[in-house]
Scaffold this motif. Structure first.
Motif, PDB file in Angstrom:
ATOM      1  N   ASP A 133      -7.470   7.404  10.531  1.00  0.00           N
ATOM      2  CA  ASP A 133      -6.083   7.298  11.035  1.00  0.00           C
ATOM      3  C   ASP A 133      -5.328   7.447   9.837  1.00  0.00           C
ATOM      4  O   ASP A 133      -4.183   7.982   9.790  1.00  0.00           O
ATOM      5  CB  ASP A 133      -5.792   5.895  11.849  1.00  0.00           C
ATOM      6  N   LEU A 134      -5.515   6.619   8.745  1.00  0.00           N
ATOM      7  CA  LEU A 134      -4.555   6.388   7.419  1.00  0.00           C
ATOM      8  C   LEU A 134      -5.405   6.372   6.310  1.00  0.00           C
ATOM      9  O   LEU A 134      -6.548   5.581   6.221  1.00  0.00           O
ATOM     10  CB  LEU A 134      -3.855   5.111   7.579  1.00  0.00           C
ATOM     11  N   VAL A 135      -4.708   7.071   5.382  1.00  0.00           N
ATOM     12  CA  VAL A 135      -5.596   6.995   3.905  1.00  0.00           C
ATOM     13  C   VAL A 135      -4.502   6.638   3.012  1.00  0.00           C
ATOM     14  O   VAL A 135      -3.460   7.212   2.826  1.00  0.00           O
ATOM     15  CB  VAL A 135      -6.107   8.671   3.699  1.00  0.00           C
ATOM     16  N   MET A 136      -4.846   5.647   2.434  1.00  0.00           N
ATOM     17  CA  MET A 136      -3.705   4.804   1.667  1.00  0.00           C
ATOM     18  C   MET A 136      -4.540   4.456   0.417  1.00  0.00           C
ATOM     19  O   MET A 136      -5.393   4.203   0.053  1.00  0.00           O
ATOM     20  CB  MET A 136      -3.223   3.608   2.465  1.00  0.00           C
ATOM     21  N   LEU A 137      -3.376   3.910  -0.763  1.00  0.00           N
ATOM     22  CA  LEU A 137      -3.653   3.351  -1.930  1.00  0.00           C
ATOM     23  C   LEU A 137      -3.376   2.145  -1.833  1.00  0.00           C
ATOM     24  O   LEU A 137      -2.214   1.651  -1.766  1.00  0.00           O
ATOM     25  CB  LEU A 137      -3.172   4.031  -3.063  1.00  0.00           C
ATOM     26  N   ASP A 138      -4.332   1.031  -2.094  1.00  0.00           N
ATOM     27  CA  ASP A 138      -3.969  -0.153  -2.338  1.00  0.00           C
ATOM     28  C   ASP A 138      -4.254  -0.631  -4.053  1.00  0.00           C
ATOM     29  O   ASP A 138      -5.394  -0.923  -4.204  1.00  0.00           O
ATOM     30  CB  ASP A 138      -4.905  -1.099  -1.753  1.00  0.00           C
ATOM     31  N   GLY A 139      -3.456  -0.348  -4.757  1.00  0.00           N
ATOM     32  CA  GLY A 139      -3.680  -0.530  -6.228  1.00  0.00           C
ATOM     33  C   GLY A 139      -4.183   0.948  -6.653  1.00  0.00           C
ATOM     34  O   GLY A 139      -4.095   2.174  -6.435  1.00  0.00           O
ATOM     35  N   VAL A 188     -13.696   8.924  -8.519  1.00  0.00           N
ATOM     36  CA  VAL A 188     -13.625   7.702  -9.510  1.00  0.00           C
ATOM     37  C   VAL A 188     -12.963   6.407  -9.206  1.00  0.00           C
ATOM     38  O   VAL A 188     -13.246   5.371  -9.905  1.00  0.00           O
ATOM     39  CB  VAL A 188     -13.016   8.231 -10.922  1.00  0.00           C
ATOM     40  N   ARG A 189     -12.384   6.608  -7.926  1.00  0.00           N
ATOM     41  CA  ARG A 189     -11.586   5.418  -7.429  1.00  0.00           C
ATOM     42  C   ARG A 189     -12.724   4.411  -6.608  1.00  0.00           C
ATOM     43  O   ARG A 189     -13.433   5.181  -5.928  1.00  0.00           O
ATOM     44  CB  ARG A 189     -10.356   5.783  -6.492  1.00  0.00           C
ATOM     45  N   PRO A 190     -12.631   3.040  -6.709  1.00  0.00           N
ATOM     46  CA  PRO A 190     -13.271   2.390  -5.868  1.00  0.00           C
ATOM     47  C   PRO A 190     -12.724   2.703  -4.005  1.00  0.00           C
ATOM     48  O   PRO A 190     -11.295   3.240  -4.170  1.00  0.00           O
ATOM     49  CB  PRO A 190     -12.922   1.048  -5.878  1.00  0.00           C
ATOM     50  N   CYS A 191     -13.533   2.656  -3.099  1.00  0.00           N
ATOM     51  CA  CYS A 191     -12.893   2.818  -1.676  1.00  0.00           C
ATOM     52  C   CYS A 191     -13.389   1.829  -0.893  1.00  0.00           C
ATOM     53  O   CYS A 191     -14.289   1.011  -1.094  1.00  0.00           O
ATOM     54  CB  CYS A 191     -13.563   4.051  -1.149  1.00  0.00           C
ATOM     55  N   LEU A 219       1.040  -1.015   0.051  1.00  0.00           N
ATOM     56  CA  LEU A 219      -0.029  -0.021   0.049  1.00  0.00           C
ATOM     57  C   LEU A 219       0.859   1.299   0.001  1.00  0.00           C
ATOM     58  O   LEU A 219       2.134   0.997   0.538  1.00  0.00           O
ATOM     59  CB  LEU A 219      -0.853   0.085   1.203  1.00  0.00           C
ATOM     60  N   LYS A 220       0.292   2.301  -0.270  1.00  0.00           N
ATOM     61  CA  LYS A 220       0.990   3.523  -0.375  1.00  0.00           C
ATOM     62  C   LYS A 220       0.126   4.712   0.481  1.00  0.00           C
ATOM     63  O   LYS A 220      -1.008   4.770   0.359  1.00  0.00           O
ATOM     64  CB  LYS A 220       1.207   4.274  -1.724  1.00  0.00           C
ATOM     65  N   THR A 221       0.925   5.479   1.233  1.00  0.00           N
ATOM     66  CA  THR A 221       0.305   6.404   2.153  1.00  0.00           C
ATOM     67  C   THR A 221       0.067   7.671   1.654  1.00  0.00           C
ATOM     68  O   THR A 221       0.850   8.110   0.550  1.00  0.00           O
ATOM     69  CB  THR A 221       1.378   6.688   3.225  1.00  0.00           C
ATOM     70  N   LEU A 222      -1.241   8.230   1.630  1.00  0.00           N
ATOM     71  CA  LEU A 222      -1.644   9.397   1.040  1.00  0.00           C
ATOM     72  C   LEU A 222      -1.421  10.445   2.146  1.00  0.00           C
ATOM     73  O   LEU A 222      -0.972  11.617   1.937  1.00  0.00           O
ATOM     74  CB  LEU A 222      -2.786   9.240   0.153  1.00  0.00           C
ATOM     75  N   LYS A 223      -2.374  10.125   3.175  1.00  0.00           N
ATOM     76  CA  LYS A 223      -2.421  10.877   4.331  1.00  0.00           C
ATOM     77  C   LYS A 223      -2.355  10.195   5.714  1.00  0.00           C
ATOM     78  O   LYS A 223      -2.890   9.119   5.953  1.00  0.00           O
ATOM     79  CB  LYS A 223      -3.783  11.773   4.162  1.00  0.00           C
ATOM     80  N   PHE A 283      -9.543   3.611   3.590  1.00  0.00           N
ATOM     81  CA  PHE A 283      -9.468   4.541   4.781  1.00  0.00           C
ATOM     82  C   PHE A 283      -9.290   3.307   6.059  1.00  0.00           C
ATOM     83  O   PHE A 283     -10.063   2.587   5.962  1.00  0.00           O
ATOM     84  CB  PHE A 283     -10.942   5.129   4.952  1.00  0.00           C
ATOM     85  N   ALA A 284      -8.370   3.537   6.835  1.00  0.00           N
ATOM     86  CA  ALA A 284      -7.797   2.577   7.761  1.00  0.00           C
ATOM     87  C   ALA A 284      -7.975   3.062   9.185  1.00  0.00           C
ATOM     88  O   ALA A 284      -7.420   4.150   9.521  1.00  0.00           O
ATOM     89  CB  ALA A 284      -6.340   2.111   7.435  1.00  0.00           C
ATOM     90  N   GLU A 285      -8.621   2.385   9.956  1.00  0.00           N
ATOM     91  CA  GLU A 285      -8.722   2.337  11.267  1.00  0.00           C
ATOM     92  C   GLU A 285      -7.986   1.754  11.997  1.00  0.00           C
ATOM     93  O   GLU A 285      -7.767   0.431  11.935  1.00  0.00           O
ATOM     94  CB  GLU A 285     -10.334   2.539  11.856  1.00  0.00           C
TER      95      GLU A 285
END
Length: 119
Positions: A38-44, A91-94, A23-27, A49-51
């Motif tokens: 807590d964490l906003v990340m990209l998985d592909g 436009v991205r899945p969440c 995963l890649k950290t955004l915020k 949105f990670a708690e």
């Protein structure tokens, strides 16, 4: 360590755990309305949105079990606000993940629950 420092420590540990899995950290620690992500990340292509929840023992349940319906609703509202300001095209899945961290004997254990809850 005070409570805030401990929370920050375990959020960084969870972030490292997820980074090691691609995963890649955004915020981090996004404040939106009366909620926090807590964490906003990209998985592909998926916005995650990670708690992060840490429990020293499971005497009162796991970290994942502590993410109540009320907490889920706060996270969902915060995620909607985040999307309005940071990804207005939406436009991205969440998805909403929970990283439950616990101790077992002398080891730290991570339980990554993908799609832990939905809107």
């Amino acid at each position: 360590m005070n409570l805030r420092q401990r929370g920050s420590y375990w959020e960084r540990a969870a972030e490292s755990f997820l980074l090691a899995r691609g995963l890649k950290t955004l915020k981090r620690n996004v404040q939106a309305g009366n909620g926090e992500i807590d964490l906003v990340m990209l998985d592909g292509d998926t916005l995650v949105f990670a708690e992060v929840r840490y429990r020293k023992s499971d005497r009162h349940g796991s970290g994942a079990e502590s993410v109540t319906l009320q907490k889920q609703q706060r996270i969902i509202r915060a995620a909607r606000l985040y999307l309005q300001y940071h990804d207005p095209q939406q436009v991205r899945p969440c998805r909403f993940d929970v990283i439950s961290i616990g101790r077992s004997e002398d080891r730290t254990e991570f339980d990554w629950i993908r799609n832990a809850f939905e809107t």
